[in-house]
Design an enzyme around this catalytic site. Structure first.
Site, PDB file in Angstrom:
ATOM      1  N   ILE A   1       0.319 -12.637   7.421  1.00  0.00           N
ATOM      2  CA  ILE A   1       0.114 -14.090   7.411  1.00  0.00           C
ATOM      3  C   ILE A   1       1.261 -14.790   8.117  1.00  0.00           C
ATOM      4  O   ILE A   1       1.058 -15.665   8.973  1.00  0.00           O
ATOM      5  CB  ILE A   1      -0.051 -14.604   5.973  1.00  0.00           C
ATOM      6  CG1 ILE A   1      -1.319 -14.029   5.343  1.00  0.00           C
ATOM      7  CG2 ILE A   1      -0.102 -16.131   5.945  1.00  0.00           C
ATOM      8  CD1 ILE A   1      -1.459 -14.302   3.853  1.00  0.00           C
TER       9      ILE A   1
ATOM     10  N   GLU B   1      -1.904 -23.306 -12.212  1.00  0.00           N
ATOM     11  CA  GLU B   1      -3.223 -23.757 -11.742  1.00  0.00           C
ATOM     12  C   GLU B   1      -4.281 -23.654 -12.853  1.00  0.00           C
ATOM     13  O   GLU B   1      -4.235 -22.708 -13.647  1.00  0.00           O
ATOM     14  CB  GLU B   1      -3.651 -22.911 -10.537  1.00  0.00           C
ATOM     15  CG  GLU B   1      -2.718 -23.082  -9.349  1.00  0.00           C
ATOM     16  CD  GLU B   1      -3.072 -22.157  -8.184  1.00  0.00           C
ATOM     17  OE1 GLU B   1      -4.080 -21.413  -8.284  1.00  0.00           O
ATOM     18  OE2 GLU B   1      -2.349 -22.171  -7.186  1.00  0.00           O
TER      19      GLU B   1
ATOM     20  N   GLY C   1       1.618 -19.291  -0.440  1.00  0.00           N
ATOM     21  CA  GLY C   1       1.796 -17.991  -1.089  1.00  0.00           C
ATOM     22  C   GLY C   1       1.282 -18.020  -2.514  1.00  0.00           C
ATOM     23  O   GLY C   1       0.078 -17.922  -2.761  1.00  0.00           O
ATOM     24  N   ARG C   2       2.200 -18.185  -3.462  1.00  0.00           N
ATOM     25  CA  ARG C   2       1.864 -18.366  -4.872  1.00  0.00           C
ATOM     26  C   ARG C   2       2.765 -19.461  -5.432  1.00  0.00           C
ATOM     27  O   ARG C   2       3.923 -19.597  -5.043  1.00  0.00           O
ATOM     28  CB  ARG C   2       2.063 -17.067  -5.671  1.00  0.00           C
ATOM     29  CG  ARG C   2       1.006 -16.003  -5.428  1.00  0.00           C
ATOM     30  CD  ARG C   2      -0.334 -16.395  -6.029  1.00  0.00           C
ATOM     31  NE  ARG C   2      -1.333 -15.335  -5.903  1.00  0.00           N
ATOM     32  CZ  ARG C   2      -2.163 -15.187  -4.889  1.00  0.00           C
ATOM     33  NH1 ARG C   2      -2.092 -16.035  -3.867  1.00  0.00           N
ATOM     34  NH2 ARG C   2      -3.060 -14.211  -4.877  1.00  0.00           N
TER      35      ARG C   2
ATOM     36  N   HIS D   1      -5.736 -24.572  -3.745  1.00  0.00           N
ATOM     37  CA  HIS D   1      -5.726 -23.111  -3.549  1.00  0.00           C
ATOM     38  C   HIS D   1      -6.967 -22.653  -2.772  1.00  0.00           C
ATOM     39  O   HIS D   1      -7.740 -21.809  -3.224  1.00  0.00           O
ATOM     40  CB  HIS D   1      -5.649 -22.387  -4.902  1.00  0.00           C
ATOM     41  CG  HIS D   1      -5.115 -20.986  -4.787  1.00  0.00           C
ATOM     42  ND1 HIS D   1      -4.399 -20.370  -5.781  1.00  0.00           N
ATOM     43  CD2 HIS D   1      -5.191 -20.068  -3.778  1.00  0.00           C
ATOM     44  CE1 HIS D   1      -4.066 -19.149  -5.414  1.00  0.00           C
ATOM     45  NE2 HIS D   1      -4.528 -18.938  -4.199  1.00  0.00           N
TER      46      HIS D   1
ATOM     47  N   SER E   1      12.757 -12.001   5.157  1.00  0.00           N
ATOM     48  CA  SER E   1      11.846 -10.985   4.660  1.00  0.00           C
ATOM     49  C   SER E   1      12.668  -9.969   3.872  1.00  0.00           C
ATOM     50  O   SER E   1      13.896 -10.062   3.820  1.00  0.00           O
ATOM     51  CB  SER E   1      11.109 -10.311   5.824  1.00  0.00           C
ATOM     52  OG  SER E   1       9.919  -9.686   5.395  1.00  0.00           O
ATOM     53  N   ARG E   2      11.987  -9.017   3.242  1.00  0.00           N
ATOM     54  CA  ARG E   2      12.716  -8.011   2.471  1.00  0.00           C
ATOM     55  C   ARG E   2      13.677  -7.227   3.350  1.00  0.00           C
ATOM     56  O   ARG E   2      14.735  -6.797   2.907  1.00  0.00           O
ATOM     57  CB  ARG E   2      11.733  -7.057   1.777  1.00  0.00           C
ATOM     58  CG  ARG E   2      11.062  -7.653   0.547  1.00  0.00           C
ATOM     59  CD  ARG E   2      10.014  -6.728  -0.008  1.00  0.00           C
ATOM     60  NE  ARG E   2       8.894  -6.572   0.899  1.00  0.00           N
ATOM     61  CZ  ARG E   2       7.816  -5.835   0.647  1.00  0.00           C
ATOM     62  NH1 ARG E   2       7.746  -5.148  -0.475  1.00  0.00           N
ATOM     63  NH2 ARG E   2       6.829  -5.757   1.517  1.00  0.00           N
TER      64      ARG E   2
ATOM     65  N   LEU F   1       7.472 -12.447   6.505  1.00  0.00           N
ATOM     66  CA  LEU F   1       6.885 -12.286   7.840  1.00  0.00           C
ATOM     67  C   LEU F   1       5.953 -11.076   7.850  1.00  0.00           C
ATOM     68  O   LEU F   1       6.117 -10.137   8.629  1.00  0.00           O
ATOM     69  CB  LEU F   1       7.982 -12.140   8.892  1.00  0.00           C
ATOM     70  CG  LEU F   1       7.574 -12.460  10.322  1.00  0.00           C
ATOM     71  CD1 LEU F   1       7.293 -13.951  10.482  1.00  0.00           C
ATOM     72  CD2 LEU F   1       8.663 -12.040  11.316  1.00  0.00           C
ATOM     73  N   GLY F   2       4.950 -11.123   6.964  1.00  0.00           N
ATOM     74  CA  GLY F   2       3.892 -10.122   6.969  1.00  0.00           C
ATOM     75  C   GLY F   2       2.776 -10.561   7.901  1.00  0.00           C
ATOM     76  O   GLY F   2       3.003 -11.316   8.857  1.00  0.00           O
TER      77      GLY F   2
END
Length: 321
Positions: free
Chosen positions: A161, A267, A237-238, A285, A180-181, A158-159
């Site tokens: 983005i 990718e 994200g990634r 992406h 989240s962290r 929950l940053g």
């Protein structure tokens, strides 16, 4: 004259550099490693004493070996929000500053995340293929999709983005949960420290976090099984945050309901098993790729480089020691 401009190393040109190359080149003298006939190590050795700044993208690894060849380096400016392509411990050890894309991409990433979720639930891309294949007159009505409103959506990360995703989904009447962290102050959404518990309480998971050693393959088979047969995974994200082999298996075997994927583990290689699945929406992406975001990104990259060469504060520092 070009050789009197501040010098910036580019190993491979980021898309924003290619798009705004003329404007960039009026402000900086770029050392274009990708155009040199020399091997990279030799090219870097030639300019080792003079290179103080590097411009790169998320697809250009800045490894310990690259850094070893650049003893005078003081700044890395990356066009990405993520930093998993940069050897951060070595940068910290050498007090190399890093500036990234900051929150430039937050709106565009959030838009695509919501778009992918809606596409999977309402079967938009699959219905488009159905019509183009001439199947409507033959098979009749298309299978029902699922409503977005009222869905319990778990946001992983929950940053900036993730918060934009939450804001958009609230407008659709979704119930927001998050992992989240750490728990966020002044955020009323229910917090789950365990991503598996988040999945068990969600109809959909949206991956918005960065790729780190801790988050690599965080979305594993256990999480997918907890999400369940009707659950949907969206990843902007990634790719490696999800265990891709397990994801493919769960999708093929019907252990989760669908996926919307803008990023992949290797990718541009995408598992071919996904190509025939109508409950999967694929995107190459491009969550951050809009004309508007690239224009803003150009301004930010120039601003960071100009600030560095003027001994001013970076505009979007993430490592500034």
């Amino acid at each position: 004259m070009a050789d009197q401009l501040p010098q910036v190393l580019v190993l491979r040109p980021p898309p924003v550099f290619t798009l705004f190359e003329t404007q960039f080149s009026q402000k900086f003298h770029f050392l274009r490693a990708w155009e040199s006939p020399l091997p990279t190590a030799e090219f870097l050795a030639t300019h080792a004493a003079s290179v103080k700044a590097v411009l790169c993208s998320g697809s250009t690894p800045i490894t310990a070996d690259i850094l070893r060849h650049l003893p005078s380096l003081q700044l890395i400016v990356t066009t990405s929000a993520g930093l998993n392509h940069i050897n951060l411990p070595e940068c910290r050890r050498r007090s190399i500053s890093i500036a990234n894309a900051g929150e430039i991409f937050s709106d565009d990433c959030a838009d695509l995340a919501v778009g992918l979720l809606m596409d999977v639930l309402r079967k938009i891309s699959a219905a488009d293929r159905f019509i183009r294949a001439g199947l409507w007159p033959i098979r009749g009505d298309y299978p029902l999709g699922s409503k977005l409103g009222g869905k319990r959506v778990g946001i992983v990360g929950l940053g900036s983005i993730g918060l934009e995703v939450a804001k958009r989904l609230e407008a659709f009447g979704c119930i927001i949960l998050y992992n989240s962290r750490r728990k966020k102050a002044n955020i009323s959404y229910p917090f789950y420290s365990n991503v598996c518990e988040l999945a068990a309480n969600s109809n959909a998971l949206i991956i918005c976090c960065a790729l780190t050693d801790e988050t690599r393959h965080m979305i594993n088979k256990e999480v997918m099984k907890a999400l369940g047969k009707e659950g949907v995974i969206i990843n902007i994200g990634r790719g490696a945050i999800i265990d891709e082999k397990e994801l493919v298996q769960c999708l093929v075997q019907g252990e989760i309901g669908g996926a919307g994927l803008d990023v992949f583990e290797n990718e541009p290689d995408v598992p071919k098993e996904l190509f025939t699945l109508d409950n999967v929406v694929l995107s190459p992406h491009v969550a951050v790729f809009t004309q508007e975001s690239f224009s803003d990104l150009y301004d930010l990259m120039v601003g960071n480089l100009e600030a560095f060469f003027s001994n001013k504060t970076l505009l979007s520092p993430v490592l500034d020691e």
